[in-house]
Design an enzyme around this catalytic site. Structure first.
Site, PDB file in Angstrom:
ATOM      1  N   GLU A   1      -6.810   7.264  -1.378  1.00  0.00           N
ATOM      2  CA  GLU A   1      -6.918   5.634  -0.854  1.00  0.00           C
ATOM      3  C   GLU A   1      -6.603   4.824  -1.778  1.00  0.00           C
ATOM      4  OE1 GLU A   1      -5.487   4.766   2.487  1.00  0.00           O
ATOM      5  OE2 GLU A   1      -4.513   6.377   2.591  1.00  0.00           O
TER       6      GLU A   1
ATOM      7  N   HIS B   1       0.887  -1.057   0.179  1.00  0.00           N
ATOM      8  CA  HIS B   1      -0.686   0.186   0.103  1.00  0.00           C
ATOM      9  C   HIS B   1       1.171   1.157   0.355  1.00  0.00           C
ATOM     10  CE1 HIS B   1      -3.505   2.363   1.457  1.00  0.00           C
ATOM     11  NE2 HIS B   1      -2.675   3.368   1.821  1.00  0.00           N
ATOM     12  N   GLU B   2       1.605   1.369   0.888  1.00  0.00           N
ATOM     13  CA  GLU B   2       2.561   2.068   0.366  1.00  0.00           C
ATOM     14  C   GLU B   2       3.635   2.746  -0.400  1.00  0.00           C
ATOM     15  OE1 GLU B   2       2.849   4.375   3.404  1.00  0.00           O
ATOM     16  OE2 GLU B   2       1.364   3.381   4.328  1.00  0.00           O
TER      17      GLU B   2
ATOM     18  N   HIS C   1       1.423   4.543  -2.965  1.00  0.00           N
ATOM     19  CA  HIS C   1       1.593   5.730  -2.952  1.00  0.00           C
ATOM     20  C   HIS C   1       2.595   6.038  -3.803  1.00  0.00           C
ATOM     21  CE1 HIS C   1      -1.852   6.684   0.151  1.00  0.00           C
ATOM     22  NE2 HIS C   1      -1.484   5.877   0.849  1.00  0.00           N
TER      23      HIS C   1
HETATM   24 ZN   LIG Z   1      -2.841   5.281   2.353  1.00  0.00          ZN
END
Ligand SMILES: [Zn+2]
Length: 264
Positions: free
Chosen positions: A197, A134-135, A138
């Site tokens: 997100e 997830h990071e 981003h």
């Molecule tokens: Zn996030």
């Protein structure tokens, strides 16, 4: 004269528009990546000096193994797609700091910090892979650059932002600090938008699959986050932004697509 200015603005906007890999979303990213990466490198270094690195060698090693596996899989994929330019000059760093907060954050150019508090929710290597991917998502999607560009646009207007960086370095830095939470309370970033997100969740599932982790572990992680919700704000994952339930739902909907990336 007016016409010329119009054309100039149009050219600037056109050249600043780019596409997020994997999702194809168009984003108006106006800041040069090299400038973003330089600011990130500086504040990452400051952060590491001011915070205690974890002395748990096993956990640190595991974190770095997972980070390297995922970033290698993503790099490989981007280069087969001829998109390696997207991550040119990135220097990946994965670190764990001694801090009980359930927190994690990512900065442009490949800098990621896990707090020891989130390791308990991760539980094992696959759980770490959920958060790590997830990071990394981003970062690959340049969400930080996009947010910072939006903030600069709001304050100074859209034209010639790369000039602004050179002419107003202090103001630019202040905006960086606000966006990335590198001011007085480090790690309290402006929350990402829902769009960012959800996008990081989806890309994260793809990255897990590409690196050989089971993406179905992601909804499990979010259920644990829900159970873990003791009223303390999990900073990066603001519980209302979007709600855990909506995230899990969106992830399950995207799961068949993610599974097509499964490492062969
Ligand atoms: Zn996030």
């Amino acid at each position: 004269m007016k016409r010329n200015i119009f054309i100039l603005v149009f050219i600037i906007l056109l050249s600043a528009c780019s596409t997020v890999p994997f999702t194809g979303r168009k984003q108006s990213k106006m800041l040069p990546a090299a400038e973003m990466n330089a600011m990130a490198l500086e504040s990452y270094g400051t952060f590491l000096k001011e915070n205690k690195l974890s002395s748990n060698k096993n956990q640190v090693a595991l974190l770095q193994t997972v980070g390297n596996k995922i970033k290698t899989a993503v790099e490989k994929h981007l280069s087969t797609q001829g998109q390696q330019k997207k991550i040119e000059g990135y220097k990946w760093k994965f670190n764990l700091i001694e801090n009980p907060s359930v927190n994690v954050w990512a900065m442009p150019g490949g800098k990621i910090i896990f707090y020891t508090g989130i390791m308990d929710v991760c539980q094992d290597e696959t759980g770490i892979a959920v958060v790590m991917s997830h990071e990394i998502a981003h970062i690959i999607a340049s969400h930080g650059n996009e947010r910072m560009s939006q903030a600069l646009f709001a304050q100074f207007g859209g034209v010639a932002l790369n000039v602004l960086i050179k002419e107003k370095p202090q103001e630019t830095k202040n905006i960086y600090n606000t966006v990335f939470g590198t001011g007085t309370q480090f790690g309290v970033m402006l929350p990402y938008s829902r769009t960012h997100e959800y996008e990081a969740d989806k890309m994260g599932l793809i990255f897990m699959a590409m690196a050989g982790y089971d993406p179905l572990a992601a909804p499990d992680f979010w259920l644990r986050m829900d159970e873990n919700n003791t009223g303390q704000l999990p900073l990066e994952f603001l519980s209302t932004h979007p709600s855990h339930e909506s995230r899990i739902y969106a992830m399950m909907e995207f799961m068949p697509t993610a599974l097509t990336y499964m490492k062969k």
